[in-house]
Design a protein around this motif. Structure first.
Motif, PDB file in Angstrom:
ATOM      1  N   GLN A  45     -16.109 -21.545 -35.182  1.00  0.00           N
ATOM      2  CA  GLN A  45     -14.821 -21.266 -34.692  1.00  0.00           C
ATOM      3  C   GLN A  45     -14.491 -22.156 -33.361  1.00  0.00           C
ATOM      4  N   GLU A  58     -18.002 -21.498 -31.297  1.00  0.00           N
ATOM      5  CA  GLU A  58     -18.821 -20.211 -31.597  1.00  0.00           C
ATOM      6  C   GLU A  58     -19.431 -20.262 -33.062  1.00  0.00           C
ATOM      7  N   VAL A  61     -21.966 -15.795 -38.394  1.00  0.00           N
ATOM      8  CA  VAL A  61     -22.853 -15.993 -39.621  1.00  0.00           C
ATOM      9  C   VAL A  61     -21.940 -14.920 -40.600  1.00  0.00           C
ATOM     10  N   ARG A  62     -22.186 -15.489 -41.686  1.00  0.00           N
ATOM     11  CA  ARG A  62     -21.394 -15.005 -42.983  1.00  0.00           C
ATOM     12  C   ARG A  62     -22.626 -14.814 -44.003  1.00  0.00           C
ATOM     13  N   ASN A 118     -24.428 -15.730 -30.978  1.00  0.00           N
ATOM     14  CA  ASN A 118     -24.444 -14.542 -30.575  1.00  0.00           C
ATOM     15  C   ASN A 118     -25.735 -13.838 -30.629  1.00  0.00           C
ATOM     16  N   ASP A 180     -19.890 -11.846 -23.932  1.00  0.00           N
ATOM     17  CA  ASP A 180     -19.017 -11.240 -24.693  1.00  0.00           C
ATOM     18  C   ASP A 180     -18.330 -10.141 -24.761  1.00  0.00           C
ATOM     19  N   ASP A 181     -17.202 -10.011 -25.319  1.00  0.00           N
ATOM     20  CA  ASP A 181     -16.503  -8.868 -25.498  1.00  0.00           C
ATOM     21  C   ASP A 181     -16.267  -8.137 -24.000  1.00  0.00           C
ATOM     22  N   TYR A 204     -11.001  -9.708 -27.269  1.00  0.00           N
ATOM     23  CA  TYR A 204      -9.837  -9.631 -28.120  1.00  0.00           C
ATOM     24  C   TYR A 204      -8.904  -8.548 -27.998  1.00  0.00           C
ATOM     25  N   GLU A 237     -10.854 -14.655 -26.245  1.00  0.00           N
ATOM     26  CA  GLU A 237     -11.127 -14.677 -27.623  1.00  0.00           C
ATOM     27  C   GLU A 237      -9.801 -13.797 -28.449  1.00  0.00           C
ATOM     28  N   GLU A 240      -4.118 -15.423 -30.792  1.00  0.00           N
ATOM     29  CA  GLU A 240      -3.342 -15.860 -31.928  1.00  0.00           C
ATOM     30  C   GLU A 240      -1.976 -16.393 -32.013  1.00  0.00           C
ATOM     31  N   TYR A 259      -7.236 -17.452 -33.785  1.00  0.00           N
ATOM     32  CA  TYR A 259      -6.678 -18.200 -34.975  1.00  0.00           C
ATOM     33  C   TYR A 259      -5.603 -19.300 -34.658  1.00  0.00           C
ATOM     34  N   PRO A 264     -12.653 -19.154 -38.096  1.00  0.00           N
ATOM     35  CA  PRO A 264     -13.958 -19.600 -38.250  1.00  0.00           C
ATOM     36  C   PRO A 264     -14.027 -20.332 -39.974  1.00  0.00           C
TER      37      PRO A 264
HETATM   38  P1  C2E Z   1     -17.699 -11.647 -31.883  1.00  0.00           P
HETATM   39  O1  C2E Z   1     -18.905 -12.388 -31.280  1.00  0.00           O
HETATM   40  O2  C2E Z   1     -16.691 -10.909 -30.703  1.00  0.00           O
HETATM   41  O3  C2E Z   1     -16.832 -12.612 -32.528  1.00  0.00           O
HETATM   42  C1  C2E Z   1     -15.429 -12.947 -32.566  1.00  0.00           C
HETATM   43  C2  C2E Z   1     -14.917 -12.173 -33.822  1.00  0.00           C
HETATM   44  O4  C2E Z   1     -13.555 -12.258 -33.908  1.00  0.00           O
HETATM   45  C3  C2E Z   1     -15.124 -13.062 -35.124  1.00  0.00           C
HETATM   46  O5  C2E Z   1     -15.326 -11.899 -36.350  1.00  0.00           O
HETATM   47  C4  C2E Z   1     -13.940 -13.775 -35.362  1.00  0.00           C
HETATM   48  O6  C2E Z   1     -13.726 -14.050 -36.643  1.00  0.00           O
HETATM   49  C5  C2E Z   1     -12.779 -12.852 -34.917  1.00  0.00           C
HETATM   50  N1  C2E Z   1     -11.729 -13.723 -34.524  1.00  0.00           N
HETATM   51  C6  C2E Z   1     -11.714 -15.171 -33.973  1.00  0.00           C
HETATM   52  N2  C2E Z   1     -10.477 -15.154 -33.638  1.00  0.00           N
HETATM   53  C7  C2E Z   1      -9.544 -14.434 -34.092  1.00  0.00           C
HETATM   54  C8  C2E Z   1      -8.221 -13.905 -33.956  1.00  0.00           C
HETATM   55  O7  C2E Z   1      -7.466 -14.961 -33.371  1.00  0.00           O
HETATM   56  N3  C2E Z   1      -7.650 -12.638 -34.383  1.00  0.00           N
HETATM   57  C9  C2E Z   1      -8.554 -11.910 -34.949  1.00  0.00           C
HETATM   58  N4  C2E Z   1      -8.114 -10.769 -35.442  1.00  0.00           N
HETATM   59  N5  C2E Z   1      -9.862 -12.119 -34.999  1.00  0.00           N
HETATM   60  C10 C2E Z   1     -10.450 -13.328 -34.397  1.00  0.00           C
HETATM   61  P2  C2E Z   1     -16.467 -12.140 -37.386  1.00  0.00           P
HETATM   62  O8  C2E Z   1     -16.768 -13.523 -37.487  1.00  0.00           O
HETATM   63  O9  C2E Z   1     -16.146 -11.231 -38.351  1.00  0.00           O
HETATM   64  O10 C2E Z   1     -17.647 -11.425 -36.311  1.00  0.00           O
HETATM   65  C11 C2E Z   1     -17.604 -10.229 -35.771  1.00  0.00           C
HETATM   66  C12 C2E Z   1     -18.735  -9.864 -35.007  1.00  0.00           C
HETATM   67  O11 C2E Z   1     -19.978  -9.946 -35.733  1.00  0.00           O
HETATM   68  C13 C2E Z   1     -19.060 -10.713 -33.747  1.00  0.00           C
HETATM   69  O12 C2E Z   1     -18.059 -10.482 -32.790  1.00  0.00           O
HETATM   70  C14 C2E Z   1     -20.148 -10.708 -33.326  1.00  0.00           C
HETATM   71  O13 C2E Z   1     -20.467  -9.461 -32.420  1.00  0.00           O
HETATM   72  C15 C2E Z   1     -21.054 -10.237 -34.883  1.00  0.00           C
HETATM   73  N6  C2E Z   1     -21.646 -11.411 -35.246  1.00  0.00           N
HETATM   74  C16 C2E Z   1     -21.212 -12.478 -35.968  1.00  0.00           C
HETATM   75  N7  C2E Z   1     -22.167 -13.408 -35.985  1.00  0.00           N
HETATM   76  C17 C2E Z   1     -23.136 -13.158 -35.253  1.00  0.00           C
HETATM   77  C18 C2E Z   1     -24.619 -13.486 -35.377  1.00  0.00           C
HETATM   78  O14 C2E Z   1     -24.727 -14.561 -35.723  1.00  0.00           O
HETATM   79  N8  C2E Z   1     -25.391 -12.686 -34.535  1.00  0.00           N
HETATM   80  C19 C2E Z   1     -25.144 -11.390 -34.251  1.00  0.00           C
HETATM   81  N9  C2E Z   1     -26.110 -10.633 -33.700  1.00  0.00           N
HETATM   82  N10 C2E Z   1     -24.022 -11.137 -34.199  1.00  0.00           N
HETATM   83  C20 C2E Z   1     -22.937 -11.735 -34.859  1.00  0.00           C
END
Ligand code: C2E
Ligand code: MG
Ligand code: MG
Ligand code: MG
Length: 291
Positions: A45, A58, A61-62, A118, A180-181, A204, A237, A240, A259, A264
């Motif tokens: 992303q 950023e 992972v999927r 992350n 983060d967050d 967010y 983060e 939108e 977004y 992503p």
């Molecule tokens: P995060 O690190 O806070 O990542 C941001 C999340 O917000 C991502 O969700 C992203 O797709 C989403 N996002 C980005 N822009 C927007 C937007 O404009 N609107 C909305 N509604 N959402 C947005 P994602 O990819 O589903 O990941 C969720 C969480 O999962 C991540 O939050 C992170 O905590 C964790 N995660 C993802 N990949 C990894 C990884 O490789 N390792 C670890 N340990 N955690 C991960």
């Protein structure tokens, strides 16, 4: 009667729990094999500056599950945390991200892109986390300054002195840190001052309601001002809308992700997006690019 009812209840409950546990175990086993079966992918992303210029991405992972399709991280990261699988997943993410940084380095892009990864608390707290990062960075021969580790405030609950020590060693390797967050967890300003951070990432949930919630506005303004005073970068983060972006810019935010800028996406699409933004940058009017 009461007793037999209790007995029935117990039976029902324990069956439900077993089912749940069974499902969980199945998912866990599948996740265990996911790396080997190459079912994990990184999506990217984009992160941009106030002129929409790409700064990096950023890595998110999927999991492409054979039956369930794409499983969102919120459905398997907690499971991975619980089972300890996060250690191998986290290492895979780090390794894959560094390989990508190397590919960009070889491609000699118009500008160096950073990649934010992350890092889960369990992963960070491994005894050999420092040497894992050092080995990966050396093996791929990447510029460590382009690797940004995203940690969360939950780390502060563990052992602050140990966290600071590990971060300091990693900083000495040259990697960067983003918190983060930010604002959703355990934020002790005392610790914020002591952590060798490079960036705060505004969560967010604050950005989401900028238009309607005056306390979110106040919180965001305060976070940005505090970041500036602490000499930290600040990224928002979940951006939108244009309205959110201009509010953030007016308050002095310099980095944006969400977004509005891009979802992503897989690596090919991401590189295409960066190319488009770079082409527009050196376009005929030579000036700033607006969507
Ligand atoms: P995060 O690190 O806070 O990542 C941001 C999340 O917000 C991502 O969700 C992203 O797709 C989403 N996002 C980005 N822009 C927007 C937007 O404009 N609107 C909305 N509604 N959402 C947005 P994602 O990819 O589903 O990941 C969720 C969480 O999962 C991540 O939050 C992170 O905590 C964790 N995660 C993802 N990949 C990894 C990884 O490789 N390792 C670890 N340990 N955690 C991960
Ligand atoms: Mg993150
Ligand atoms: Mg985040
Ligand atoms: Mg978040």
């Amino acid at each position: 009667f009461a007793k037999s009812e209790g007995g029935n209840k117990f039976c029902f409950f324990s069956t439900a729990m077993n089912l749940h546990a069974h499902e969980k175990l199945k998912m866990e086993n599948q996740l265990y094999e996911a790396i080997e079966k190459q079912e994990l992918q990184l999506y990217y992303q984009i992160q941009v500056d106030n002129l929409y210029q790409p700064l990096g991405a950023e890595a998110l992972v999927r999991w492409l599950h054979p039956e369930r399709g794409q499983v969102p991280p919120m459905q398997f990261i907690p499971l991975a945390e619980e089972s300890g699988l996060i250690l191998s997943i986290g290492y895979w993410v780090l390794d894959t991200a560094c390989a990508q940084l190397k590919a960009w380095q070889n491609a000699t892009l118009t500008r160096d892109l950073i990649l934010a990864v992350n890092v889960s608390p369990k992963q960070f707290c491994q005894n050999d986390f420092i040497s894992q990062v050092r080995d990966v960075v050396q093996r791929h021969a990447i510029n460590p300054a382009l690797l940004k580790l995203e940690i969360t405030e939950s780390l502060m609950l563990i052992n602050i002195e140990a966290v600071i020590a590990t971060m300091t060693s990693l900083k000495a390797l040259g990697v960067q840190f983003s918190l983060d967050d930010f604002g959703t967890g355990y934020s002790c300003l005392q610790y914020l001052k002591r952590l060798p951070l490079d960036q705060l990432k505004i969560d967010y949930s604050f950005v989401r309601d900028i238009a309607t919630d005056s306390s979110d506005k106040a919180i965001i303004s305060t976070i940005i001002a505090m970041a500036q005073n602490l000499n930290l970068d600040v990224i928002a983060e979940g951006v939108e809308t244009e309205e959110q972006r201009s509010f953030l810019i007016n308050k002095g935010c310099t980095h944006f992700q969400g977004y509005l800028l891009g979802k992503p996406i897989p690596i090919d699409q991401f590189e295409e997006l960066v190319k488009q933004l770079n082409v527009t940058e050196v376009g005929a009017d030579g000036g700033e690019w607006l969507p």
